[in-house]
Scaffold this motif. Structure first.
Motif, short mmCIF file in Angstrom:
data_model
loop_
_atom_site.label_atom_id
_atom_site.label_comp_id
_atom_site.label_asym_id
_atom_site.label_seq_id
_atom_site.Cartn_x
_atom_site.Cartn_y
_atom_site.Cartn_z
N ARG A 1 74.74 18.43 6.37
CA ARG A 1 74.13 17.14 6.05
C ARG A 1 75.02 16.32 5.14
O ARG A 1 75.11 15.10 5.29
CB ARG A 1 72.76 17.36 5.43
CG ARG A 1 71.76 17.88 6.45
CD ARG A 1 70.41 18.15 5.86
NE ARG A 1 69.52 18.68 6.89
CZ ARG A 1 68.38 19.27 6.63
NH1 ARG A 1 67.95 19.40 5.38
NH2 ARG A 1 67.63 19.73 7.62
N LEU A 2 75.69 16.97 4.20
CA LEU A 2 76.61 16.26 3.31
C LEU A 2 77.72 15.60 4.12
O LEU A 2 78.14 14.48 3.82
CB LEU A 2 77.21 17.24 2.29
CG LEU A 2 78.22 16.68 1.30
CD1 LEU A 2 77.56 15.64 0.39
CD2 LEU A 2 78.83 17.81 0.47
N MET B 1 83.05 29.05 0.90
CA MET B 1 82.55 27.97 1.76
C MET B 1 82.89 26.60 1.17
O MET B 1 83.25 25.68 1.90
CB MET B 1 81.05 28.11 1.98
CG MET B 1 80.68 29.28 2.86
SD MET B 1 78.90 29.32 3.15
CE MET B 1 78.68 30.99 3.70
N MET B 2 82.81 26.48 -0.15
CA MET B 2 83.16 25.21 -0.79
C MET B 2 84.65 24.90 -0.60
O MET B 2 85.02 23.77 -0.32
CB MET B 2 82.82 25.25 -2.29
CG MET B 2 81.35 25.42 -2.60
SD MET B 2 80.36 23.99 -2.18
CE MET B 2 80.89 22.87 -3.41
N GLY C 1 87.12 23.51 -11.63
CA GLY C 1 85.94 23.36 -12.46
C GLY C 1 84.62 23.38 -11.71
O GLY C 1 83.58 23.01 -12.26
N ILE C 2 84.65 23.81 -10.47
CA ILE C 2 83.43 23.87 -9.67
C ILE C 2 82.64 25.14 -10.00
O ILE C 2 81.43 25.11 -10.13
CB ILE C 2 83.77 23.80 -8.17
CG1 ILE C 2 84.37 22.43 -7.85
CG2 ILE C 2 82.53 24.07 -7.31
CD1 ILE C 2 85.02 22.34 -6.50
N LEU C 3 83.35 26.23 -10.17
CA LEU C 3 82.74 27.51 -10.52
C LEU C 3 83.21 27.88 -11.91
O LEU C 3 84.41 27.86 -12.19
CB LEU C 3 83.16 28.59 -9.52
CG LEU C 3 82.64 30.01 -9.75
CD1 LEU C 3 81.12 30.06 -9.69
CD2 LEU C 3 83.24 30.96 -8.74
N ALA D 1 73.28 23.51 -6.65
CA ALA D 1 73.18 22.08 -6.96
C ALA D 1 74.23 21.66 -7.98
O ALA D 1 74.89 20.62 -7.83
CB ALA D 1 71.78 21.73 -7.47
N VAL D 2 74.42 22.48 -9.01
CA VAL D 2 75.43 22.17 -10.04
C VAL D 2 76.82 22.20 -9.43
O VAL D 2 77.64 21.30 -9.67
CB VAL D 2 75.31 23.15 -11.23
CG1 VAL D 2 76.51 23.03 -12.15
CG2 VAL D 2 74.02 22.90 -12.00
N MET D 3 77.11 23.22 -8.64
CA MET D 3 78.43 23.32 -8.02
C MET D 3 78.68 22.18 -7.04
O MET D 3 79.78 21.64 -6.97
CB MET D 3 78.62 24.68 -7.36
CG MET D 3 78.78 25.81 -8.37
SD MET D 3 78.98 27.43 -7.61
CE MET D 3 80.55 27.25 -6.78
N LEU D 4 77.66 21.81 -6.27
CA LEU D 4 77.82 20.68 -5.35
C LEU D 4 78.05 19.38 -6.11
O LEU D 4 78.86 18.55 -5.69
CB LEU D 4 76.60 20.55 -4.44
CG LEU D 4 76.55 21.50 -3.26
CD1 LEU D 4 75.20 21.40 -2.55
CD2 LEU D 4 77.68 21.23 -2.28
N ASP D 5 77.36 19.20 -7.23
CA ASP D 5 77.56 18.01 -8.05
C ASP D 5 79.01 17.95 -8.55
O ASP D 5 79.65 16.89 -8.49
CB ASP D 5 76.58 18.01 -9.22
CG ASP D 5 76.64 16.73 -10.02
OD1 ASP D 5 76.46 15.65 -9.42
OD2 ASP D 5 76.89 16.82 -11.24
N ARG D 6 79.53 19.05 -9.02
CA ARG D 6 80.92 19.11 -9.48
C ARG D 6 81.88 18.85 -8.32
O ARG D 6 82.90 18.18 -8.48
CB ARG D 6 81.21 20.47 -10.11
CG ARG D 6 80.48 20.71 -11.41
CD ARG D 6 80.68 22.14 -11.88
NE ARG D 6 79.93 22.41 -13.09
CZ ARG D 6 79.58 23.63 -13.47
NH1 ARG D 6 79.91 24.69 -12.75
NH2 ARG D 6 78.88 23.79 -14.59
#
Length: 145
Positions: free
Chosen positions: A12-13, A68-69, A111-113, A133-138
């Motif tokens: 979806r993103l 995956m990120m 800085g994602i994880l 959600a926090v990792m996706l925001d970063r």
């Protein structure tokens, strides 16, 4: 957060296509995650445990999420080369699976994880929707740069 849910979120993103065929035997047609898993597998953001098994209802781990990120980052054109030595700053960094080292290191490097305190990364721990959600925001902040 399950593997199927994360594939759906990334689909979806990306506003990805929805006409890909599911190749995993355990991903049924008509589920909320079917299109997301089919898209994510086609564009190589996800892989299954085997060619036939995806396990969409399995809870995702921190290292699976990071991989995956990183794959998604590559898909959108980011440089995903990473220095695996970044994992050595964590007392349990060596617990990261060899298959996940680059993805986890890339997420740490960008800085994602982040660690969980006490110098722990906890790469094999299950993640919550809040952590995702926090990792996706970063991640989104990173791709907007």
């Amino acid at each position: 957060m399950t593997r199927g849910s994360l594939a759906t979120v990334l689909h979806r993103l990306s506003q990805g296509k929805t006409d890909y065929e599911v190749t995993f035997q355990d991903v049924a047609q008509g589920k909320y995650y079917t299109e997301g898993v089919a898209w994510a597998a086609k564009v190589k953001v996800v892989t299954g445990y085997t060619e036939e098994i995806f396990a969409p209802d399995d809870i995702i781990t921190r290292e699976q999420l990071a991989v995956m990120m990183a794959r998604y980052a590559k898909l959108v054109g980011l440089d995903t080369k990473a220095d695996a030595s970044r994992l050595h700053v964590f007392a349990d960094g060596e617990d990261t699976g060899a298959w996940a080292e680059n993805g986890v290191a890339w997420c740490v490097q960008n800085g994602i994880l982040k660690g969980k305190g006490n110098d722990t990364l906890d790469p094999t721990a299950e993640v919550t929707r809040a952590e995702v959600a926090v990792m996706l925001d970063r991640f989104i902040a990173l791709i907007r740069k």
